[in-house]
Design an enzyme around this catalytic site. Structure first.
Site, PDB file in Angstrom:
ATOM      1  N   ARG A  94       0.818  -1.219   0.000  1.00 16.18           N
ATOM      2  CA  ARG A  94       0.000   0.000   0.000  1.00 16.18           C
ATOM      3  C   ARG A  94       0.852   1.269   0.000  1.00 16.18           C
ATOM      4  O   ARG A  94       0.451   2.278  -0.582  1.00 16.18           O
ATOM      5  CB  ARG A  94      -0.957  -0.004   1.198  1.00 16.18           C
ATOM      6  CG  ARG A  94      -2.076  -0.998   0.984  1.00 16.18           C
ATOM      7  CD  ARG A  94      -3.007  -1.091   2.152  1.00 16.18           C
ATOM      8  NE  ARG A  94      -4.298  -1.621   1.727  1.00 16.18           N
ATOM      9  CZ  ARG A  94      -5.257  -1.992   2.560  1.00 16.18           C
ATOM     10  NH1 ARG A  94      -5.070  -1.881   3.857  1.00 16.18           N
ATOM     11  NH2 ARG A  94      -6.391  -2.462   2.101  1.00 16.18           N
ATOM     12  N   LYS A 118     -19.430 -16.503   2.774  1.00 15.51           N
ATOM     13  CA  LYS A 118     -20.860 -16.357   3.068  1.00 15.51           C
ATOM     14  C   LYS A 118     -21.679 -15.835   1.906  1.00 15.51           C
ATOM     15  O   LYS A 118     -21.260 -14.904   1.228  1.00 15.51           O
ATOM     16  CB  LYS A 118     -21.032 -15.367   4.210  1.00 15.51           C
ATOM     17  CG  LYS A 118     -20.584 -15.896   5.543  1.00 15.51           C
ATOM     18  CD  LYS A 118     -20.799 -14.824   6.576  1.00 15.51           C
ATOM     19  CE  LYS A 118     -20.570 -15.356   7.981  1.00 15.51           C
ATOM     20  NZ  LYS A 118     -20.606 -14.241   8.934  1.00 15.51           N
ATOM     21  N   GLY A 152     -10.332  -8.701  -0.249  1.00 18.26           N
ATOM     22  CA  GLY A 152      -9.077  -8.796   0.488  1.00 18.26           C
ATOM     23  C   GLY A 152      -8.465 -10.185   0.452  1.00 18.26           C
ATOM     24  O   GLY A 152      -7.267 -10.350   0.195  1.00 18.26           O
ATOM     25  N   GLY A 179     -12.782  -4.141   0.965  1.00 23.20           N
ATOM     26  CA  GLY A 179     -14.158  -3.689   1.189  1.00 23.20           C
ATOM     27  C   GLY A 179     -14.623  -2.713   0.121  1.00 23.20           C
ATOM     28  O   GLY A 179     -15.756  -2.791  -0.360  1.00 23.20           O
TER      29      GLY A 179
HETATM   30  P1  ADP Z   1     -12.816 -11.811  -0.064  1.00 22.36           P
HETATM   31  O1  ADP Z   1     -12.070 -11.211   1.111  1.00 22.36           O
HETATM   32  O2  ADP Z   1     -11.923 -12.067  -1.222  1.00 22.36           O
HETATM   33  O3  ADP Z   1     -14.036 -11.007  -0.424  1.00 22.36           O
HETATM   34  P2  ADP Z   1     -14.297 -13.599   1.656  1.00 22.36           P
HETATM   35  O4  ADP Z   1     -13.892 -12.774   2.829  1.00 22.36           O
HETATM   36  O5  ADP Z   1     -15.698 -13.574   1.221  1.00 22.36           O
HETATM   37  O6  ADP Z   1     -13.348 -13.249   0.397  1.00 22.36           O
HETATM   38  O7  ADP Z   1     -13.990 -15.135   1.953  1.00 22.36           O
HETATM   39  C1  ADP Z   1     -12.706 -15.623   2.197  1.00 22.36           C
HETATM   40  C2  ADP Z   1     -12.722 -16.824   3.104  1.00 22.36           C
HETATM   41  O8  ADP Z   1     -13.597 -17.822   2.641  1.00 22.36           O
HETATM   42  C3  ADP Z   1     -11.356 -17.465   3.175  1.00 22.36           C
HETATM   43  O9  ADP Z   1     -10.819 -17.243   4.453  1.00 22.36           O
HETATM   44  C4  ADP Z   1     -11.623 -18.949   2.910  1.00 22.36           C
HETATM   45  O10 ADP Z   1     -10.934 -19.804   3.791  1.00 22.36           O
HETATM   46  C5  ADP Z   1     -13.107 -19.064   3.117  1.00 22.36           C
HETATM   47  N1  ADP Z   1     -13.682 -20.209   2.385  1.00 22.36           N
HETATM   48  C6  ADP Z   1     -13.635 -20.444   1.063  1.00 22.36           C
HETATM   49  N2  ADP Z   1     -14.233 -21.619   0.754  1.00 22.36           N
HETATM   50  C7  ADP Z   1     -14.664 -22.130   1.923  1.00 22.36           C
HETATM   51  C8  ADP Z   1     -15.366 -23.347   2.283  1.00 22.36           C
HETATM   52  N3  ADP Z   1     -15.729 -24.235   1.350  1.00 22.36           N
HETATM   53  N4  ADP Z   1     -15.644 -23.535   3.608  1.00 22.36           N
HETATM   54  C9  ADP Z   1     -15.283 -22.640   4.530  1.00 22.36           C
HETATM   55  N5  ADP Z   1     -14.638 -21.488   4.260  1.00 22.36           N
HETATM   56  C10 ADP Z   1     -14.323 -21.233   2.974  1.00 22.36           C
HETATM   57 MG    MG Z   2     -12.485 -11.240   3.245  1.00 24.10          MG
END
Ligand code: ADP
Ligand code: MG
Length: 392
Positions: A39, A196, A349, A372
């Site tokens: 960053r 989620k 992230g 975010g």
């Molecule tokens: P980003 O930060 O890229 O938007 P998220 O915060 O939505 O992504 O999700 C990231 C998390 O999702 C990771 O820590 C990963 O371990 C978890 N994850 C991915 N697939 C699964 C799964 N099948 N079961 C549980 N956790 C998962």
């Molecule tokens: Mg995340």
């Protein structure tokens, strides 16, 4: 295209320019050393432009959460090294000394104000605090993409008191994300994963109006599989979002979006590198097992979609990539994107962290610096820190 004025559209010569950067860098818990200066490096383009154009530069940023009172001292040190010039940290923004230093800055001189989150006034977007910050500049430049989705005193509040424009990082982020989502080379393929459904409803809904193909991965898969009546064992499932998932599947059909769910997955009894793993159909997970990564058939299926894409937008890892046992799907998706001729854009992230972990960052068209903020952009929301800037 971004319709906001940038530093290039104004005269900065011998003016005091207050620059909001995103210096919210990760620090080692024990040594306090910066563990990734990405960053800081990303902020240099704007700072160097201002220095080259004889501005008097006053930098500010938050680091960490309000109440933690983390100092930006390691950032001042790293900046001094990268810029080959002393960047003095002004520890107390209320002191006479700070005022004195700022009002007597020479052209090309650079100072850094201490962490804006040393006070609750920052996140409260308190106008008195914003006015105080604004008093340090004659022009405001926002280059903190990572906090552009928050209306805080140093991102939105200050724009009420100073002529305000964006820096090069914000310009680059918005152009890449906007191009990818709103004016893409088609077909536009989005890969949405992560933990989620609830945190991705906004993105899924917005993207249904934009994409040609939507590939689902990660834990949210199982809420969709449940909605279709499949057997998901112990996989993560948001019971209260099963209806929303069914609704999204229906909308995709109505809108003619090809929405693909994984066909197979890697399952295990626990999230660990020592545990035994199995491959099975995504809707036939045995009791006691959880789906933790996409399986080999799904990898091939998704790779095929990435190969023919004009643009790929990715948000959310497709498995628990932090564990070697469950990282293959995410790694293969990242590799396929790196190898493709498509415009490749990564937001989120954890997705950015995954791409960095696999060393593929340089082979993507754009990896967003704001988790975010990029998510909210993909949701079609306006980012208050950018909305508040002057129009072209
Ligand atoms: P980003 O930060 O890229 O938007 P998220 O915060 O939505 O992504 O999700 C990231 C998390 O999702 C990771 O820590 C990963 O371990 C978890 N994850 C991915 N697939 C699964 C799964 N099948 N079961 C549980 N956790 C998962
Ligand atoms: Mg995340």
């Amino acid at each position: 295209m971004i319709n906001k004025k940038s530093v290039k559209d104004i005269d900065v010569s011998s003016k005091r320019v207050l620059v909001r950067c995103d210096f919210n860098v990760p620090l080692d818990k024990e040594t306090g050393e910066i563990t990734s200066d990405k960053r800081i490096v990303e902020s240099l383009k704007t700072i160097c432009y201002l220095r080259d154009h004889n501005a008097k530069i006053v930098l500010c940023s938050h680091i960490g959460k309000t109440g933690k009172n983390i100092s930006l001292a390691p950032v001042a040190k790293r900046l001094s090294e990268l810029l080959n010039q002393e960047v003095r940290l002004l520890k107390d923004i209320d002191s006479e000394e700070t005022k004195n230093v700022v009002y007597h800055l020479a052209e090309k001189e650079i100072v850094l104000l201490e962490n804006t989150r040393m006070t609750e006034a920052e996140e409260a977007n308190d106008m008195e605090f914003a006015k105080k910050l604004a008093s340090f500049g004659e022009i405001f430049v926002n280059d903190a993409f990572g906090t552009a989705h928050r209306a805080h005193a140093s991102t939105e509040g200050v724009t009420h008191f100073l002529p305000s424009v964006c820096g090069f990082l914000i310009e680059k982020e918005i152009e890449a994300l906007d191009h990818g989502i709103n004016n893409p080379k088609r077909p536009l393929v989005a890969i949405i994963g992560g933990a989620k459904v609830s945190s991705k409803i906004g993105v899924l809904t917005n993207l249904l109006d934009k994409v040609d193909t939507l590939l689902i991965g990660g834990a949210m898969t199982y809420t969709f599989v449940k909605a279709q009546g499949g057997k998901i064992g112990n996989s993560l499932c948001e019971e209260d979002k099963v209806d929303v998932a069914a609704e999204i599947l229906k909308k995709a059909l109505e809108k003619g979006v090809r929405m693909l769910l994984p066909v197979d997955n890697v399952v295990a009894k626990e999230i660990s590198n020592d545990t035994e793993t199995k491959i099975c159909g995504v809707d036939e997970i045995p009791d006691g097992y959880m789906g933790l990564d996409i399986g080999p058939k799904t990898i091939e299926l998704y790779k095929g979609e990435i190969e023919v894409a004009g643009t790929v937008v990715w948000n959310g890892p497709v498995g628990v990539f932090e564990y070697q046992n469950f990282e293959k799907g995410t790694r293969e998706i990242a590799k396929a994107m790196a190898d493709s001729n498509a415009v490749t854009i990564i937001g989120g992230g954890d997705s950015a962290a995954a791409v960095e972990k696999f060393g593929l960052e340089d082979r993507m068209s754009h990896v967003s610096t704001g988790g975010g903020a990029s998510l909210e952009f993909m949701e079609g929301k306006k980012l208050p820190g950018i909305e508040a800037l002057q129009d072209k």
